[in-house]
Scaffold this active site. Structure first.
Site, PDB file in Angstrom:
ATOM      1  N   GLY A   1      15.796  -4.005  -2.722  1.00  0.00           N
ATOM      2  CA  GLY A   1      15.435  -5.201  -3.479  1.00  0.00           C
ATOM      3  C   GLY A   1      14.342  -6.008  -2.811  1.00  0.00           C
ATOM      4  O   GLY A   1      13.449  -6.546  -3.476  1.00  0.00           O
ATOM      5  N   CYS A   2      14.400  -6.096  -1.501  1.00  0.00           N
ATOM      6  CA  CYS A   2      13.397  -6.871  -0.764  1.00  0.00           C
ATOM      7  C   CYS A   2      12.028  -6.198  -0.828  1.00  0.00           C
ATOM      8  O   CYS A   2      11.005  -6.876  -0.904  1.00  0.00           O
ATOM      9  CB  CYS A   2      13.839  -7.070   0.682  1.00  0.00           C
ATOM     10  N   THR A   3      12.009  -4.889  -0.823  1.00  0.00           N
ATOM     11  CA  THR A   3      10.751  -4.162  -0.931  1.00  0.00           C
ATOM     12  C   THR A   3      10.154  -4.348  -2.322  1.00  0.00           C
ATOM     13  O   THR A   3       8.950  -4.597  -2.459  1.00  0.00           O
ATOM     14  CB  THR A   3      10.952  -2.671  -0.604  1.00  0.00           C
TER      15      THR A   3
ATOM     16  N   ALA B   1       8.783  -7.967  -2.413  1.00  0.00           N
ATOM     17  CA  ALA B   1       7.567  -8.095  -1.607  1.00  0.00           C
ATOM     18  C   ALA B   1       6.379  -7.406  -2.286  1.00  0.00           C
ATOM     19  O   ALA B   1       5.269  -7.954  -2.319  1.00  0.00           O
ATOM     20  CB  ALA B   1       7.792  -7.525  -0.213  1.00  0.00           C
TER      21      ALA B   1
END
Length: 165
Positions: free
Chosen positions: A49-51, A54
């Protein structure tokens, strides 16, 4: 006393100093003035999710810059981890390390999913350091990008606080 909920519209951004590239201290308030800040807290470098979040910000980064904003990502990962994450995904914006969780606490970003994951919250902060919006969602990562860019564009057109929301 620790905040129990994220900063809300109209509240002042806290004065925190975090670790940036090369382990250099970065005072978040020093980034204010000429640009609106999109400050996003995320759980962890390289998680799925963070990738996605970002890379979504990366893909819209020129739109943020054109509208007069700077993007700043914050997580508890080390500056070295951020450096690798940014290089792997060609992230053009600032990533800051909050290993002790002081910024999370100051901004009121609480853990989610039964306290197992650091929270995911995005703040849009105007040039004077006032929070114009905060959005919290662990799973709607694309909404963080869409919502903050929409508000930044309104702010760049001179919208008032109530109209910009």
């Amino acid at each position: 006393m620790a905040r129990t909920k994220p900063l809300q519209q109209g509240e002042a951004m806290p004065d925190v100093t975090l670790t940036g590239a090369g382990n250099q201290p970065v005072r978040l308030r020093d980034l204010l003035g000429q640009k609106v800040l999109v400050v996003y807290f995320y759980p962890r470098d390289d998680s799925p999710g963070c990738t996605v979040q970002a890379c979504g910000l990366r893909d819209q980064y020129e739109d943020f810059v054109a509208a007069g904003a700077e993007v700043v990502g914050i997580s508890g990962d080390s500056a070295a981890s951020h450096q690798g994450f940014a290089a792997r995904h060609r992230l053009p914006f600032v990533l800051l390390s909050d290993e002790r969780g002081e910024a999370r606490e100051a901004f009121g970003v609480a853990p989610s999913f039964l306290g197992l994951l650091p929270g995911r919250v995005t703040f849009v902060v105007d040039r004077q350091g006032i929070v114009r919006d905060s959005f919290e969602s662990q799973i709607r990562v694309g909404e963080h990008v869409r919502r903050s860019l929409e508000l930044v564009r309104k702010l760049s057109q001179g919208a008032t606080p109530a109209a910009a929301k």
